[in-house]
Scaffold this motif. Structure first.
Motif, PDB file in Angstrom:
ATOM      1  N   ALA A 162       0.833  -1.205   0.000  1.00  8.95           N
ATOM      2  CA  ALA A 162       0.000   0.000   0.000  1.00  8.95           C
ATOM      3  C   ALA A 162       0.868   1.256   0.000  1.00  8.95           C
ATOM      4  O   ALA A 162       0.605   2.205  -0.748  1.00  8.95           O
ATOM      5  N   ILE A 163       1.906   1.258   0.818  1.00  5.57           N
ATOM      6  CA  ILE A 163       2.815   2.407   0.860  1.00  5.57           C
ATOM      7  C   ILE A 163       3.525   2.562  -0.484  1.00  5.57           C
ATOM      8  O   ILE A 163       3.708   3.676  -0.980  1.00  5.57           O
ATOM      9  N   ALA A 164       3.898   1.445  -1.093  1.00  5.15           N
ATOM     10  CA  ALA A 164       4.530   1.500  -2.415  1.00  5.15           C
ATOM     11  C   ALA A 164       3.557   2.054  -3.456  1.00  5.15           C
ATOM     12  O   ALA A 164       3.971   2.765  -4.377  1.00  5.15           O
ATOM     13  N   SER A 165       2.265   1.759  -3.303  1.00  4.48           N
ATOM     14  CA  SER A 165       1.262   2.324  -4.212  1.00  4.48           C
ATOM     15  C   SER A 165       1.238   3.841  -4.102  1.00  4.48           C
ATOM     16  O   SER A 165       1.133   4.541  -5.110  1.00  4.48           O
ATOM     17  N   HIS A 192       5.814   0.600  -7.382  1.00  2.00           N
ATOM     18  CA  HIS A 192       5.649  -0.747  -7.924  1.00  2.00           C
ATOM     19  C   HIS A 192       6.318  -0.830  -9.289  1.00  2.00           C
ATOM     20  O   HIS A 192       6.391   0.145 -10.037  1.00  2.00           O
ATOM     21  N   ILE A 193       6.775  -2.020  -9.600  1.00  3.70           N
ATOM     22  CA  ILE A 193       7.478  -2.243 -10.855  1.00  3.70           C
ATOM     23  C   ILE A 193       6.514  -2.067 -12.024  1.00  3.70           C
ATOM     24  O   ILE A 193       5.378  -2.521 -11.985  1.00  3.70           O
ATOM     25  N   GLY A 194       6.973  -1.400 -13.043  1.00  6.45           N
ATOM     26  CA  GLY A 194       6.175  -1.222 -14.244  1.00  6.45           C
ATOM     27  C   GLY A 194       7.084  -1.061 -15.444  1.00  6.45           C
ATOM     28  O   GLY A 194       8.205  -0.573 -15.330  1.00  6.45           O
TER      29      GLY A 194
END
Length: 161
Positions: A62-65, A70-72
């Motif tokens: 959630a914090i990474a969101s 997040h990897i993309g």
């Protein structure tokens, strides 16, 4: 009001991260100490460390969101003009929100069916462990909605400015 809500959500997420990390680290250190110094391993420490890690993963996601960490694969996106880039970002955010909604919906059934199942060592209802899924993804949902609203505002500004 919106900024206060976001600050509260941030604080809640970081608090859960700190608690889960401390529980995991302390239980592992206790296990090492009791196993090798006292020659009497604890029966519950591995289990609590694993469950703390599960919570750590979902709250950390959630914090990474929020941070967009997040990897993309963004090679193509970086080379698009501004308007298609914004349209694609809006589409991707809507797709992620749909996926998160589906997983939260399905996790409620998992929690209900496992609330009576007890963990082997500590006898904790497993539904409490599985609650990490809707909690972490629920926080992610709010962060992505915030990101989506910013993207829509940016797309509107770039289109009509």
């Amino acid at each position: 009001m919106g900024k206060l809500f976001i600050r509260g959500l941030d604080g809640f997420g970081y608090f859960l991260l700190v608690v889960a990390t401390l529980v995991m680290v302390i239980s592992i250190l206790l296990q090492v100490f009791f196993r090798y110094a006292m020659n009497a391993p604890l029966y519950w420490s591995e289990e609590i460390a694993r469950y703390a890690f599960v919570w750590l993963v979902f709250i950390g996601a959630a914090i990474a969101s929020k941070r967009g960490a997040h990897i993309g694969v963004d090679y193509l996106v970086m080379h698009l003009p501004e308007i298609p880039k914004n349209i694609l970002a809006i589409f991707v955010n809507l797709l992620v929100l749909f996926f998160i909604s589906c997983v939260i919906y399905m996790s409620v059934g998992v929690i209900k069916s496992n609330i009576t199942q007890l963990s082997p060592a500590m006898r904790i209802p497993m539904g409490y462990i599985y609650m990490a899924i809707p909690k972490g993804l629920g926080i992610s949902f709010f962060y992505i909605v915030i990101s989506l609203s910013k993207t829509i505002k940016d797309a509107y500004r770039s289109r009509f400015s």
